[in-house]
Motif scaffolding. Sequence first.
Motif, PDB file in Angstrom:
ATOM      1  N   GLY A 111      20.393  -9.728  -7.676  1.00 25.97           N
ATOM      2  CA  GLY A 111      20.949  -9.986  -5.560  1.00 25.97           C
ATOM      3  C   GLY A 111      22.372  -9.462  -5.968  1.00 25.97           C
ATOM      4  O   GLY A 111      21.851  -9.244  -4.617  1.00 25.97           O
ATOM      5  N   THR A 112      23.053 -10.225  -6.394  1.00 26.69           N
ATOM      6  CA  THR A 112      24.789  -9.650  -6.296  1.00 26.69           C
ATOM      7  C   THR A 112      24.724  -8.523  -5.855  1.00 26.69           C
ATOM      8  O   THR A 112      25.466  -8.027  -5.240  1.00 26.69           O
ATOM      9  N   ASN A 113      24.312  -7.100  -6.919  1.00 22.02           N
ATOM     10  CA  ASN A 113      24.479  -5.462  -7.412  1.00 22.02           C
ATOM     11  C   ASN A 113      24.026  -5.732  -5.783  1.00 22.02           C
ATOM     12  O   ASN A 113      24.298  -4.048  -5.209  1.00 22.02           O
ATOM     13  N   ASN A 114      22.941  -5.619  -5.577  1.00 24.22           N
ATOM     14  CA  ASN A 114      22.211  -4.885  -4.133  1.00 24.22           C
ATOM     15  C   ASN A 114      23.429  -5.084  -3.095  1.00 24.22           C
ATOM     16  O   ASN A 114      22.627  -4.773  -1.664  1.00 24.22           O
ATOM     17  N   LEU A 117      25.666  -3.634  -2.711  1.00 25.98           N
ATOM     18  CA  LEU A 117      25.135  -2.006  -1.946  1.00 25.98           C
ATOM     19  C   LEU A 117      24.792  -2.641  -0.509  1.00 25.98           C
ATOM     20  O   LEU A 117      24.439  -1.478   0.084  1.00 25.98           O
ATOM     21  N   ARG A 118      24.438  -3.234   0.020  1.00 24.00           N
ATOM     22  CA  ARG A 118      24.174  -3.421   1.657  1.00 24.00           C
ATOM     23  C   ARG A 118      22.265  -3.855   1.475  1.00 24.00           C
ATOM     24  O   ARG A 118      21.967  -2.992   2.115  1.00 24.00           O
ATOM     25  N   ASN A 119      22.049  -3.327   0.162  1.00 25.12           N
ATOM     26  CA  ASN A 119      20.502  -3.691   0.110  1.00 25.12           C
ATOM     27  C   ASN A 119      19.648  -4.961   0.805  1.00 25.12           C
ATOM     28  O   ASN A 119      19.478  -5.745  -0.433  1.00 25.12           O
ATOM     29  N   THR A 120      20.029  -5.927   1.389  1.00 23.84           N
ATOM     30  CA  THR A 120      19.771  -7.671   1.977  1.00 23.84           C
ATOM     31  C   THR A 120      18.649  -7.671   1.526  1.00 23.84           C
ATOM     32  O   THR A 120      18.587  -8.939   0.942  1.00 23.84           O
ATOM     33  N   GLU A 121      17.532  -6.871   1.655  1.00 23.48           N
ATOM     34  CA  GLU A 121      16.527  -7.592   1.671  1.00 23.48           C
ATOM     35  C   GLU A 121      16.148  -7.367   0.298  1.00 23.48           C
ATOM     36  O   GLU A 121      14.795  -8.947  -0.347  1.00 23.48           O
ATOM     37  N   THR A 122      15.955  -6.782  -0.491  1.00 18.46           N
ATOM     38  CA  THR A 122      16.527  -6.373  -1.771  1.00 18.46           C
ATOM     39  C   THR A 122      16.485  -7.884  -2.303  1.00 18.46           C
ATOM     40  O   THR A 122      16.379  -8.314  -3.388  1.00 18.46           O
ATOM     41  N   PHE A 154      22.724 -14.470   3.695  1.00 17.52           N
ATOM     42  CA  PHE A 154      22.775 -14.883   5.667  1.00 17.52           C
ATOM     43  C   PHE A 154      24.177 -15.255   6.315  1.00 17.52           C
ATOM     44  O   PHE A 154      23.821 -14.246   7.176  1.00 17.52           O
ATOM     45  N   TYR A 155      25.669 -14.435   5.233  1.00 19.38           N
ATOM     46  CA  TYR A 155      26.754 -14.276   5.464  1.00 19.38           C
ATOM     47  C   TYR A 155      26.255 -12.670   6.415  1.00 19.38           C
ATOM     48  O   TYR A 155      26.854 -11.806   7.408  1.00 19.38           O
ATOM     49  N   LEU A 156      25.938 -11.963   5.647  1.00 20.68           N
ATOM     50  CA  LEU A 156      25.889 -10.413   5.958  1.00 20.68           C
ATOM     51  C   LEU A 156      24.578 -10.252   6.825  1.00 20.68           C
ATOM     52  O   LEU A 156      24.973  -9.186   7.465  1.00 20.68           O
ATOM     53  N   HIS A 157      23.711 -11.531   6.241  1.00 19.77           N
ATOM     54  CA  HIS A 157      22.646 -10.874   8.451  1.00 19.77           C
ATOM     55  C   HIS A 157      23.185 -11.581   8.955  1.00 19.77           C
ATOM     56  O   HIS A 157      22.701 -11.916  10.645  1.00 19.77           O
ATOM     57  N   THR A 158      24.620 -12.040   8.547  1.00 19.83           N
ATOM     58  CA  THR A 158      25.572 -12.957  10.042  1.00 19.83           C
ATOM     59  C   THR A 158      24.323 -14.170  10.536  1.00 19.83           C
ATOM     60  O   THR A 158      24.750 -15.061  11.936  1.00 19.83           O
ATOM     61  N   ASP A 496      21.784   2.004  15.045  1.00 19.62           N
ATOM     62  CA  ASP A 496      22.962   0.926  14.290  1.00 19.62           C
ATOM     63  C   ASP A 496      24.173   2.077  13.435  1.00 19.62           C
ATOM     64  O   ASP A 496      23.974   2.421  12.320  1.00 19.62           O
ATOM     65  N   GLY A 497      25.292   2.096  14.172  1.00 19.98           N
ATOM     66  CA  GLY A 497      26.183   3.360  13.336  1.00 19.98           C
ATOM     67  C   GLY A 497      26.998   2.636  12.050  1.00 19.98           C
ATOM     68  O   GLY A 497      27.166   4.231  11.245  1.00 19.98           O
ATOM     69  N   GLN A 498      26.858   1.882  12.053  1.00 19.48           N
ATOM     70  CA  GLN A 498      27.241   1.444  10.455  1.00 19.48           C
ATOM     71  C   GLN A 498      26.370   0.955   9.307  1.00 19.48           C
ATOM     72  O   GLN A 498      26.328   1.849   8.478  1.00 19.48           O
ATOM     73  N   VAL A 499      24.675   1.307   9.731  1.00 15.76           N
ATOM     74  CA  VAL A 499      24.126   1.285   9.003  1.00 15.76           C
ATOM     75  C   VAL A 499      23.390   2.903   9.430  1.00 15.76           C
ATOM     76  O   VAL A 499      22.816   2.612   7.610  1.00 15.76           O
ATOM     77  N   ALA A 500      23.266   3.199   9.867  1.00 18.71           N
ATOM     78  CA  ALA A 500      22.316   4.480   9.666  1.00 18.71           C
ATOM     79  C   ALA A 500      23.916   5.589   8.734  1.00 18.71           C
ATOM     80  O   ALA A 500      25.039   5.703   9.175  1.00 18.71           O
ATOM     81  N   GLN A 501      22.945   6.528   8.115  1.00 15.41           N
ATOM     82  CA  GLN A 501      23.578   7.451   6.653  1.00 15.41           C
ATOM     83  C   GLN A 501      23.256   8.668   7.552  1.00 15.41           C
ATOM     84  O   GLN A 501      22.783   9.422   7.516  1.00 15.41           O
TER      85      GLN A 501
END
Length: 597
Positions: A111-114, A117-122, A154-158, A496-501
């Motif tokens: 969980g911490t690792n994902n 890496l911004r894999n918030t759902e995982t 949840f902080y990452l999810h705002t 979302d320009g920050q999310v799109a790769q």
Amino acid sequence: MDGRKYYLTFLFLLMILACSQDKVRIHQTVMDSLDPKKIEAAKSIERIDSLMAHGKSYDEWSLAWLDYQKGISLMNLGEERQSLEYLERCLTQFTKLDDKTYITKAHLFLGTNNAFLRNTETASTHLLQALEMCKELDNPKLLAKIYSSLSHIFYLHTDMEKSIAYMIRCMEIQEKEKDTFALSGSYNNMAILYKNIGKFDMALEYNMRSMELNKKYQLGNGIAKSHTNIGRLYDMMGNRPEAEKHFLKAIDITEENQIKNSIPARNLGDFYQKINWKKAIDYYQRALDVEKSSGNNTVLKNIYNAMMTTAINAKDFESAVLYQQKEDSISTLLTWEANEKKIDKLRDKHQLVISQNRLEQERKINTKNRIIFFSALGLLVLIGLFLFQRIKNAQLVLEQETMALEQEVLRSQMNPHFIFNSLSAIQDSLLDHEPLQSASYLSRFAKLMRQNFEFTNKKYISLDDETSALENYLSTQNLRYGPKLEWKIQIDPNIDGQVAQIPPMLLQPLVENAIEHGFKNKKGTGHITIAINNTENAICYHIQDNGKGIEPKARDNKAHSLDILKKRLRLLGNKDEETFEIHSTEQGTTVKFCLRK
């Protein structure tokens, strides 16, 4: 024949080991020697690889535990993606063995690792599973870590309300367990949460609590960090005298305790940057003195960049150019260091292969006289199929690595004619005695070069970073063309320009092609429109110009930019090259392609 002998000997060796050796569990002293908390992560990985390479016959729990320790060590080294492989593997094994403690720990670190890496759902899935399992264990410190990680998710999810709620649960356990060191960090995290929702008074209260704990246990570095955080809060609240007081206090404590930390000095440099540029330069210089001995080139680069910005604002262009040169030198060094690390990794892999081959040869020699005397045709067939599959997998991995290497080569290209022309434009402005304009041009060109170096080592960057580099490139081209070059970048508001790769520098060659070929000898203003649209399954890119179109001509040995683009799309492996379209007339050229999500 040599290959058959190799397989037969190795298969017989496996059968002997299976029949003659018992599985053993790793001894506690070995476990202690591999703890990443007690030794450097790199040394821990060396020891783990050594145990695995020498073929020790450990039981299933020990092998799972080795994967677990290697996963944590890789996290500590910043190799989060590689770490996932080992943590997921150990989770499977511990689940099979029904070891609830290590199942919980594996879910926690996954969980911490994902989350990192911004894999918030995982990450959320793993942490909630860890929380559910931890309720069956009597391990409050582990439970506190899970609550802290959930707060971060949840902080990452705002979702600040849930983030604060989980952090409160974490602190309640730490207060009950009197885990003051962890509690100090949790207070700081709570301060960050309240700061993000604009409750500066509450944020200040928790920073004060953290400082009280640090003072109680005379933790000089923690006290200095608390003063720094409090200073930033007062600065955000507009209370500059209090902010200055705490920033200065942080420096005094750092120097009194002989702590090599440049953050307090850098904060004061930022604080004075717009009100007293000489003081700002002085504190940036103090930060440099601290960091020069540490060898942290990334921090040194940031400090020189801040000094350059300060000098430009103060119209001290001579110093600004000097700081820019320093920053560029460090940027070059960072690129060289990154390449050296890659070479070292390849060298280590090569040495590991040699060692494994030598060990395998020794095994074959040592087991030559131990060939078993019963028939095991079925077992030999199974093992043969297993080895064949291993070889096929190794070939696939090699092909993937080769493709990744080709992508890196493609990404590292930058047109030398553009660099020469840009420098010539800057030189002309210098000869025209326009120092302010020259410094601005130089800074803009340096930023473009810096972005190119930074993107070279990345497989993907955010869409915002790509469009920022593209804007900077077009602004630099504007040095040459002036009002005869106009452009427009339109981005779908649903993106979302920050999310799109996007692979780095994917659009720039197309824009460069339009400028250098489409607008060459063109009368009137050249217009370029870059439209980025969102669809259900892909993000589509349209690059349109009003140039004279593509002129058919003989190809030389250098690949055309359009061929390079299609090759890069093909290497992505999503069949994005099938979406590529180009339409060219005397009124202009339109290029279109899509990147599937």
